[in-house]
Motif scaffolding. Structure first.
Motif, PDB file in Angstrom:
ATOM      1  N   GLU A 172      -4.494   7.856  -8.060  1.00  0.00           N
ATOM      2  CA  GLU A 172      -5.085   6.849  -9.345  1.00  0.00           C
ATOM      3  C   GLU A 172      -4.262   6.741  -9.943  1.00  0.00           C
ATOM      4  O   GLU A 172      -4.338   5.778 -11.216  1.00  0.00           O
ATOM      5  CB  GLU A 172      -6.144   7.849  -9.867  1.00  0.00           C
ATOM      6  N   HIS A 173      -3.230   7.522 -10.307  1.00  0.00           N
ATOM      7  CA  HIS A 173      -2.052   7.717 -11.439  1.00  0.00           C
ATOM      8  C   HIS A 173      -1.024   6.740 -11.497  1.00  0.00           C
ATOM      9  O   HIS A 173      -0.533   5.751 -11.921  1.00  0.00           O
ATOM     10  CB  HIS A 173      -1.461   8.971 -11.959  1.00  0.00           C
ATOM     11  N   HIS A 174      -0.934   6.705  -9.536  1.00  0.00           N
ATOM     12  CA  HIS A 174      -0.008   5.268  -9.351  1.00  0.00           C
ATOM     13  C   HIS A 174      -0.037   4.419  -9.922  1.00  0.00           C
ATOM     14  O   HIS A 174       0.713   3.725 -10.156  1.00  0.00           O
ATOM     15  CB  HIS A 174       0.177   5.658  -7.709  1.00  0.00           C
ATOM     16  N   GLU A 175      -1.807   4.070 -10.066  1.00  0.00           N
ATOM     17  CA  GLU A 175      -2.081   2.326 -10.112  1.00  0.00           C
ATOM     18  C   GLU A 175      -1.510   2.309 -11.619  1.00  0.00           C
ATOM     19  O   GLU A 175      -0.922   0.937 -11.706  1.00  0.00           O
ATOM     20  CB  GLU A 175      -3.494   2.245  -9.546  1.00  0.00           C
TER      21      GLU A 175
ATOM     22  N   LEU B 217       0.625 -12.544 -10.643  1.00  0.00           N
ATOM     23  CA  LEU B 217      -0.910 -11.813  -9.643  1.00  0.00           C
ATOM     24  C   LEU B 217      -1.040 -10.259 -10.305  1.00  0.00           C
ATOM     25  O   LEU B 217       0.217  -9.314 -10.411  1.00  0.00           O
ATOM     26  CB  LEU B 217      -0.757 -11.195  -8.098  1.00  0.00           C
ATOM     27  N   ASN B 218      -2.264  -9.871 -11.133  1.00  0.00           N
ATOM     28  CA  ASN B 218      -2.252  -8.318 -10.973  1.00  0.00           C
ATOM     29  C   ASN B 218      -4.074  -8.015 -10.801  1.00  0.00           C
ATOM     30  O   ASN B 218      -4.891  -7.485 -11.496  1.00  0.00           O
ATOM     31  CB  ASN B 218      -2.309  -8.707 -12.624  1.00  0.00           C
ATOM     32  N   ILE B 219      -3.243  -7.915  -9.803  1.00  0.00           N
ATOM     33  CA  ILE B 219      -4.548  -7.222  -8.902  1.00  0.00           C
ATOM     34  C   ILE B 219      -3.256  -5.670  -8.544  1.00  0.00           C
ATOM     35  O   ILE B 219      -3.147  -5.658  -7.204  1.00  0.00           O
ATOM     36  CB  ILE B 219      -4.789  -8.610  -7.323  1.00  0.00           C
ATOM     37  N   THR B 220      -4.283  -5.351  -8.786  1.00  0.00           N
ATOM     38  CA  THR B 220      -4.162  -3.073  -8.327  1.00  0.00           C
ATOM     39  C   THR B 220      -5.650  -2.684  -8.253  1.00  0.00           C
ATOM     40  O   THR B 220      -6.129  -2.929  -8.338  1.00  0.00           O
ATOM     41  CB  THR B 220      -3.139  -2.462  -9.432  1.00  0.00           C
ATOM     42  N   GLY B 221      -5.026  -1.531  -7.613  1.00  0.00           N
ATOM     43  CA  GLY B 221      -6.816  -0.782  -7.218  1.00  0.00           C
ATOM     44  C   GLY B 221      -5.796   0.744  -6.536  1.00  0.00           C
ATOM     45  O   GLY B 221      -4.799   1.351  -6.464  1.00  0.00           O
ATOM     46  N   PHE B 222      -6.804   1.555  -6.829  1.00  0.00           N
ATOM     47  CA  PHE B 222      -7.129   2.390  -5.010  1.00  0.00           C
ATOM     48  C   PHE B 222      -7.997   3.638  -4.636  1.00  0.00           C
ATOM     49  O   PHE B 222      -8.841   2.599  -5.240  1.00  0.00           O
ATOM     50  CB  PHE B 222      -6.351   3.535  -6.190  1.00  0.00           C
ATOM     51  N   ASN B 223      -8.259   3.215  -3.784  1.00  0.00           N
ATOM     52  CA  ASN B 223      -9.146   3.751  -2.616  1.00  0.00           C
ATOM     53  C   ASN B 223      -8.986   5.247  -2.363  1.00  0.00           C
ATOM     54  O   ASN B 223      -7.912   5.107  -1.944  1.00  0.00           O
ATOM     55  CB  ASN B 223      -9.375   2.879  -1.583  1.00  0.00           C
ATOM     56  N   ILE B 224     -10.300   5.728  -2.171  1.00  0.00           N
ATOM     57  CA  ILE B 224      -9.634   7.236  -1.931  1.00  0.00           C
ATOM     58  C   ILE B 224     -10.986   7.160  -0.453  1.00  0.00           C
ATOM     59  O   ILE B 224     -11.765   6.596  -0.635  1.00  0.00           O
ATOM     60  CB  ILE B 224     -11.113   8.645  -2.915  1.00  0.00           C
TER      61      ILE B 224
ATOM     62  N   ILE C  23       0.254  -1.066   0.069  1.00  0.00           N
ATOM     63  CA  ILE C  23       0.594  -0.091   0.453  1.00  0.00           C
ATOM     64  C   ILE C  23       1.450   1.663   0.361  1.00  0.00           C
ATOM     65  O   ILE C  23       2.053   1.330   0.888  1.00  0.00           O
ATOM     66  CB  ILE C  23      -0.654   0.018   1.428  1.00  0.00           C
ATOM     67  N   TRP C  24       0.630   2.654  -1.016  1.00  0.00           N
ATOM     68  CA  TRP C  24       0.886   3.326  -0.795  1.00  0.00           C
ATOM     69  C   TRP C  24       0.188   4.768  -0.763  1.00  0.00           C
ATOM     70  O   TRP C  24      -1.399   4.540  -1.146  1.00  0.00           O
ATOM     71  CB  TRP C  24       2.002   3.922  -2.302  1.00  0.00           C
ATOM     72  N   ASP C  25       0.713   5.272   0.690  1.00  0.00           N
ATOM     73  CA  ASP C  25      -0.627   6.462   0.862  1.00  0.00           C
ATOM     74  C   ASP C  25      -0.356   7.846  -0.121  1.00  0.00           C
ATOM     75  O   ASP C  25       0.902   8.431   0.249  1.00  0.00           O
ATOM     76  CB  ASP C  25      -0.210   6.544   2.451  1.00  0.00           C
ATOM     77  N   PHE C  26      -1.439   8.148  -0.481  1.00  0.00           N
ATOM     78  CA  PHE C  26      -1.182  10.165  -0.764  1.00  0.00           C
ATOM     79  C   PHE C  26      -2.405  11.096   0.438  1.00  0.00           C
ATOM     80  O   PHE C  26      -3.382  10.251   0.430  1.00  0.00           O
ATOM     81  CB  PHE C  26      -2.086   9.666  -2.221  1.00  0.00           C
ATOM     82  N   ARG C  27      -1.848  11.491   0.629  1.00  0.00           N
ATOM     83  CA  ARG C  27      -2.478  12.693   1.170  1.00  0.00           C
ATOM     84  C   ARG C  27      -2.484  13.945   0.552  1.00  0.00           C
ATOM     85  O   ARG C  27      -1.492  14.792  -0.147  1.00  0.00           O
ATOM     86  CB  ARG C  27      -1.625  12.579   2.872  1.00  0.00           C
ATOM     87  N   GLY C  28      -3.108  14.799   1.034  1.00  0.00           N
ATOM     88  CA  GLY C  28      -3.574  16.374   0.662  1.00  0.00           C
ATOM     89  C   GLY C  28      -4.772  16.480  -0.156  1.00  0.00           C
ATOM     90  O   GLY C  28      -5.568  15.737  -0.604  1.00  0.00           O
ATOM     91  N   PRO C  29      -4.893  17.144  -1.303  1.00  0.00           N
ATOM     92  CA  PRO C  29      -5.799  18.060  -1.795  1.00  0.00           C
ATOM     93  C   PRO C  29      -5.497  17.001  -2.899  1.00  0.00           C
ATOM     94  O   PRO C  29      -6.459  17.237  -3.892  1.00  0.00           O
ATOM     95  CB  PRO C  29      -5.789  19.636  -1.945  1.00  0.00           C
ATOM     96  N   ALA C  30      -4.894  17.215  -3.162  1.00  0.00           N
ATOM     97  CA  ALA C  30      -4.190  16.017  -5.412  1.00  0.00           C
ATOM     98  C   ALA C  30      -4.514  14.493  -4.740  1.00  0.00           C
ATOM     99  O   ALA C  30      -3.957  13.467  -5.532  1.00  0.00           O
ATOM    100  CB  ALA C  30      -3.339  16.660  -5.649  1.00  0.00           C
TER     101      ALA C  30
END
Length: 78
Positions: free
Chosen positions: A21-24, A38-45, A8-15
């Protein structure tokens, strides 16, 4: 049975949402380049100031992927 690990990569702030989404996209590219099984990726807000990007790897590949991509944390994937 081989465990699966969610990196997991955490991103914080208004962007955060757009950044996660771009990191995925880059995580998907890495999977193709390294021919990972494996080809399992995603992003969650999580909220307006915190989003995550993630990829799931087999435990056997976790150390190599962790060292190459430097995720912020990981957990067992179920």
């Amino acid at each position: 049975m081989n465990r699966k690990i969610k990196l997991i990569w955490d991103f914080r702030g208004p962007a955060a949402a757009k950044t996660a989404e771009h990191h995925e996209i880059h995580l998907k590219e890495y999977i193709v380049i390294e021919k990972l099984p494996l080809n399992i990726t995603g992003f969650n807000i999580l909220n307006e100031m915190h989003a995550i990007a993630f990829m799931v790897v087999e435990e056997a590949q976790m150390i190599a992927v962790r060292d190459a991509l430097k995720p912020h944390r990981g957990e067992v994937y179920e």
